[in-house]
Design a protein around this motif. Structure first.
Motif, PDB file in Angstrom:
ATOM      1  N   PRO A 326       0.801  -1.235   0.000  1.00  0.00           N
ATOM      2  CA  PRO A 326       0.000   0.000   0.000  1.00  0.00           C
ATOM      3  C   PRO A 326       0.830   1.281   0.000  1.00  0.00           C
ATOM      4  N   ASN A 327       2.070   1.211   0.497  1.00  0.00           N
ATOM      5  CA  ASN A 327       2.932   2.412   0.525  1.00  0.00           C
ATOM      6  C   ASN A 327       3.729   2.589  -0.758  1.00  0.00           C
ATOM      7  N   GLY A 328       3.485   1.758  -1.773  1.00  0.00           N
ATOM      8  CA  GLY A 328       4.170   1.896  -3.045  1.00  0.00           C
ATOM      9  C   GLY A 328       5.448   1.108  -3.155  1.00  0.00           C
ATOM     10  N   HIS A 329       5.862   0.430  -2.081  1.00  0.00           N
ATOM     11  CA  HIS A 329       7.026  -0.439  -2.164  1.00  0.00           C
ATOM     12  C   HIS A 329       6.625  -1.756  -2.826  1.00  0.00           C
ATOM     13  N   VAL A 330       7.609  -2.518  -3.246  1.00  0.00           N
ATOM     14  CA  VAL A 330       7.374  -3.798  -3.900  1.00  0.00           C
ATOM     15  C   VAL A 330       7.899  -4.905  -3.006  1.00  0.00           C
ATOM     16  N   LEU A 331       7.101  -5.938  -2.807  1.00  0.00           N
ATOM     17  CA  LEU A 331       7.529  -7.111  -2.056  1.00  0.00           C
ATOM     18  C   LEU A 331       7.804  -8.248  -3.035  1.00  0.00           C
ATOM     19  N   ILE A 332       8.969  -8.874  -2.902  1.00  0.00           N
ATOM     20  CA  ILE A 332       9.316 -10.054  -3.692  1.00  0.00           C
ATOM     21  C   ILE A 332       9.362 -11.225  -2.723  1.00  0.00           C
ATOM     22  N   ILE A 333       8.537 -12.238  -2.969  1.00  0.00           N
ATOM     23  CA  ILE A 333       8.308 -13.282  -1.971  1.00  0.00           C
ATOM     24  C   ILE A 333       8.143 -14.624  -2.678  1.00  0.00           C
ATOM     25  N   ASN A 334       8.410 -15.720  -1.964  1.00  0.00           N
ATOM     26  CA  ASN A 334       8.306 -17.087  -2.493  1.00  0.00           C
ATOM     27  C   ASN A 334       9.435 -17.377  -3.490  1.00  0.00           C
ATOM     28  N   GLY A 335       9.484 -18.630  -3.956  1.00  0.00           N
ATOM     29  CA  GLY A 335      10.408 -18.990  -5.022  1.00  0.00           C
ATOM     30  C   GLY A 335      11.615 -19.790  -4.564  1.00  0.00           C
ATOM     31  N   ALA A 336      12.516 -19.998  -5.522  1.00  0.00           N
ATOM     32  CA  ALA A 336      13.710 -20.818  -5.313  1.00  0.00           C
ATOM     33  C   ALA A 336      14.915 -20.131  -5.935  1.00  0.00           C
ATOM     34  N   SER A 337      16.100 -20.634  -5.606  1.00  0.00           N
ATOM     35  CA  SER A 337      17.326 -20.017  -6.128  1.00  0.00           C
ATOM     36  C   SER A 337      17.964 -20.831  -7.243  1.00  0.00           C
ATOM     37  N   ALA A 338      17.330 -21.950  -7.637  1.00  0.00           N
ATOM     38  CA  ALA A 338      17.881 -22.766  -8.722  1.00  0.00           C
ATOM     39  C   ALA A 338      16.746 -23.514  -9.408  1.00  0.00           C
ATOM     40  N   GLY A 339      16.992 -23.876 -10.669  1.00  0.00           N
ATOM     41  CA  GLY A 339      16.016 -24.626 -11.432  1.00  0.00           C
ATOM     42  C   GLY A 339      15.014 -23.728 -12.128  1.00  0.00           C
ATOM     43  N   VAL A 340      13.863 -24.316 -12.472  1.00  0.00           N
ATOM     44  CA  VAL A 340      12.809 -23.609 -13.199  1.00  0.00           C
ATOM     45  C   VAL A 340      11.455 -24.076 -12.681  1.00  0.00           C
ATOM     46  N   ALA A 341      10.391 -23.507 -13.251  1.00  0.00           N
ATOM     47  CA  ALA A 341       9.041 -23.952 -12.922  1.00  0.00           C
ATOM     48  C   ALA A 341       8.761 -25.290 -13.608  1.00  0.00           C
ATOM     49  N   GLY A 342       8.031 -26.147 -12.925  1.00  0.00           N
ATOM     50  CA  GLY A 342       7.680 -27.452 -13.479  1.00  0.00           C
ATOM     51  C   GLY A 342       7.788 -28.525 -12.414  1.00  0.00           C
ATOM     52  N   TRP A 343       7.254 -29.697 -12.730  1.00  0.00           N
ATOM     53  CA  TRP A 343       7.288 -30.792 -11.764  1.00  0.00           C
ATOM     54  C   TRP A 343       8.719 -31.149 -11.394  1.00  0.00           C
ATOM     55  N   GLU A 344       9.040 -31.032 -10.123  1.00  0.00           N
ATOM     56  CA  GLU A 344      10.325 -31.445  -9.538  1.00  0.00           C
ATOM     57  C   GLU A 344      11.517 -30.669 -10.094  1.00  0.00           C
ATOM     58  N   LEU A 345      11.303 -29.500 -10.696  1.00  0.00           N
ATOM     59  CA  LEU A 345      12.376 -28.823 -11.429  1.00  0.00           C
ATOM     60  C   LEU A 345      12.985 -27.639 -10.680  1.00  0.00           C
ATOM     61  N   GLY A 346      12.536 -27.334  -9.461  1.00  0.00           N
ATOM     62  CA  GLY A 346      13.116 -26.241  -8.689  1.00  0.00           C
ATOM     63  C   GLY A 346      13.910 -26.755  -7.504  1.00  0.00           C
ATOM     64  N   ARG A 347      14.911 -26.011  -7.080  1.00  0.00           N
ATOM     65  CA  ARG A 347      15.748 -26.391  -5.944  1.00  0.00           C
ATOM     66  C   ARG A 347      16.092 -25.149  -5.101  1.00  0.00           C
ATOM     67  N   ASN A 348      16.439 -25.409  -3.844  1.00  0.00           N
ATOM     68  CA  ASN A 348      16.933 -24.380  -2.921  1.00  0.00           C
ATOM     69  C   ASN A 348      15.916 -23.245  -2.715  1.00  0.00           C
ATOM     70  N   PRO A 349      14.846 -23.506  -1.980  1.00  0.00           N
ATOM     71  CA  PRO A 349      13.829 -22.474  -1.734  1.00  0.00           C
ATOM     72  C   PRO A 349      14.426 -21.215  -1.109  1.00  0.00           C
ATOM     73  N   ILE A 350      13.865 -20.081  -1.491  1.00  0.00           N
ATOM     74  CA  ILE A 350      14.212 -18.800  -0.880  1.00  0.00           C
ATOM     75  C   ILE A 350      13.163 -18.499   0.180  1.00  0.00           C
ATOM     76  N   LEU A 351      13.562 -18.481   1.424  1.00  0.00           N
ATOM     77  CA  LEU A 351      12.620 -18.291   2.525  1.00  0.00           C
ATOM     78  C   LEU A 351      12.431 -16.826   2.907  1.00  0.00           C
ATOM     79  N   SER A 352      13.391 -15.985   2.541  1.00  0.00           N
ATOM     80  CA  SER A 352      13.336 -14.573   2.945  1.00  0.00           C
ATOM     81  C   SER A 352      12.747 -13.703   1.847  1.00  0.00           C
ATOM     82  N   PRO A 353      11.668 -12.977   2.129  1.00  0.00           N
ATOM     83  CA  PRO A 353      11.194 -11.975   1.173  1.00  0.00           C
ATOM     84  C   PRO A 353      12.195 -10.816   1.078  1.00  0.00           C
ATOM     85  N   VAL A 354      12.011 -10.014   0.045  1.00  0.00           N
ATOM     86  CA  VAL A 354      12.818  -8.812  -0.150  1.00  0.00           C
ATOM     87  C   VAL A 354      11.869  -7.671  -0.481  1.00  0.00           C
TER      88      VAL A 354
END
Length: 538
Positions: A326-354
């Motif tokens: 609401p204050n105009g900032h952007v939140l980046i949340i969820n996801g992984a640090s390796a791989g791609v989207a798809g069945w079993e294709l992502g690795r190393n989850p990113i737990l910290s939002p930015v």
């Protein structure tokens, strides 16, 4: 010797570029340990309920349909869609008849969710959902001209939705249709951005530009598109580096806040972050998981000669969600640090939002937030709630519900991330809106008086009023997401003890704000009030 060792360690940290940014803030809470389904798609409704669904061929979910119901011609008597009541923190199972897997949608001006496409028997379905205590999904067979799977929707100034692309669907169409013979015009841009081995043009990033045209980004390229004439108005430079950013090399994108002054928006900027490098999809299918991209591209499409400006995130991220706060900032949340989207294709989850603060200088825009404990990888979702929290759900990188003996089990829980502006230390600075009341209607270009309270000292020059559209979130993209900073021609005034009034002007047209429901916030020193619902009417 001890001092020398510490210094040597710090030098090594600098040499290997290990980020030393401490977590800045924000907190997590588990709302429900299970909602019965994995929230692959999510939409906030203007009654503070959230519709969520996964897919009908996942197998039996962990929540039953009511009153002994079963899906037609099926032995599956479990629900694959639920409605979450934010205030009561409860879920209600819903009946969806056909497969909604990897579908799309957006709220109509009257608050009805129109959801389109999916897989198999859902390819050409249109489904509508209007919330009430006993409401359920309604389905329209053959409501679409073409099969839509991994398409993107956006609400238009005339109150219709445009539905763009999908797997092997290099065209677009509208809903509702003006006539039974309305066709699906071809869209060569989707052919040009299609990688035959990967595609990388699915769930394209689509935003309504204030001139009435659409900004469309797919793979690593973008255009400005006049959908009424089926013409490309402008072609933007390829993002530097040429790396793919859309599904399955899944990055995310936002239209940065639109500031309205004297009935116009002079600056229009887009931000695209994350993704996966070329070849990552093929490599992941062969068991090699390439590191995600750590770059963002920002482009001022209102410039006469727009150019991308590249920035580096604190950590690489694929399958991350980007949400406007609401204050105009952007939140980046969820996801992984390796791989791609798809069945079993992502690795190393990113737990910290930015968080990303657009108005800061380059180099000081990103700030790492406190981490969750739950990996949210493929098929995770996030939406902004009216109280300022972020609702987070989903994560299922498997083609069924799988809870044991896998790296990342199917996640049925629902969490809330509370940004740092919700910390109790900010309570004295937090506005609270007295009037207008929630669900007030406002008209284009008309003045709106807002009365609010702040218990602590107020900086009258730091007050802004923002409108945020409730977006449809799936596969790391929030469709129809936009934030408007309203024009306030006169200064904020004190009208009583701890009570203030600000006059703002409603958006001037549907090109800037399509008619429909928005959350309105008063923001003081980057701390937003709880929002109220308003409906913009023509």
């Amino acid at each position: 010797m001890k001092t020398f060792s510490i210094c040597l360690f710090l030098v090594v940290l600098i040499l290997v570029h290990v980020p030393v940014c401490p977590a800045a803030g924000g907190s997590w809470s588990v709302l429900l340990p299970s909602i019965g389904i994995s929230a692959m798609h999510m939409q906030l409704l203007p009654n503070d309920r959230v519709v969520m669904y996964d897919r009908t061929d996942f197998g039996t979910s962990n929540i039953s349909l009511p009153n002994g119901k079963c899906r037609p011609n099926s032995t599956d008597c479990s629900a694959h869609s639920v409605e979450y009541d934010v205030g009561a923190n409860t879920v209600r199972p819903l009946m969806v008849l056909t497969n909604v897997w990897c579908s799309s949608g957006t709220l109509m001006p009257d608050g009805t969710l129109i959801q389109t496409g999916g897989w198999d028997d859902g390819y050409r379905r249109v489904r509508s959902y209007k919330s009430c205590r006993t409401c359920d999904w309604k389905e329209i067979p053959n409501g679409l001209s073409k099969q839509r799977w991994y398409a993107t929707n956006h609400l238009l100034p005339d109150g219709r939705q445009i539905i763009i692309g999908g797997r092997q669907a290099f065209n677009y169409e509208f809903y509702p249709k003006k006539s039974a013979t309305e066709n699906s015009p071809s869209f060569p841009f989707l052919v040009q951005t299609n990688d035959p081995n990967v595609e990388n043009n699915l769930y394209p990033f689509v935003f309504l530009n204030p001139d009435g045209n659409l900004f469309v980004f797919a793979n690593n390229r973008a255009i400005l598109f006049d959908y009424s004439k089926n013409q490309v108005v402008k072609t933007y430079p390829t993002m530097p580096g040429g790396q793919p950013r859309s599904y399955p090399s899944t990055g995310s994108a936002v239209l940065l806040p639109l500031r309205i002054k004297r009935g116009k928006v002079d600056v229009v900027e887009l931000l695209v972050c994350g993704g996966a490098p070329k070849g990552a999809f093929v490599n992941a299918n062969n068991g090699k998981f390439d590191g995600a991209l750590d770059t963002c591209g920002r482009i001022k499409i209102s410039d006469a000669n727009p150019q991308w400006v590249m920035e580096t995130m604190p950590m690489a991220r694929v399958m991350g969600d980007m949400l406007l706060l609401p204050n105009g900032h952007v939140l980046i949340i969820n996801g992984a640090s390796a791989g791609v989207a798809g069945w079993e294709l992502g690795r190393n989850p990113i737990l910290s939002p930015v968080t990303y603060t657009p108005d800061n200088q380059i180099g000081s825009r990103f700030e790492v937030q406190n981490p969750s404990t739950k990996p949210r990888v493929y098929h995770s979702t996030a939406v902004l709630l009216r109280d300022g929290r972020i609702l987070v759900g989903g994560s299922n990188p498997h083609d069924k519900y799988v809870f044991t003996n896998v790296l990342y089990p199917t996640e049925l829980s629902l969490e809330a991330f509370s940004p740092s502006y919700l910390e109790s230390s900010s309570n004295a600075l937090r506005p609270s809106i007295i009037s207008p009341k929630t669900k007030t209607s406002i008209r284009y270009g008309k003045r709106v008086a807002i009365t609010f309270t702040v218990s602590g000292p107020v900086d009258l020059n730091s007050i802004t009023v923002t409108l945020v559209s409730p977006s449809f979130n799936t596969h790391s993209f929030s469709m129809n997401q936009r934030l408007l900073v309203l024009d306030s021609p006169n200064s904020t005034k004190a009208v009583g003890k701890s009570t203030y009034k600000i006059g703002v002007v409603a958006p001037p047209s549907g090109n800037i704000a399509p008619a429909g429901n928005y959350m309105l916030f008063v923001v003081h020193k980057d701390i937003p009030s709880p929002g109220i619902w308003v409906r913009i009417q023509r």
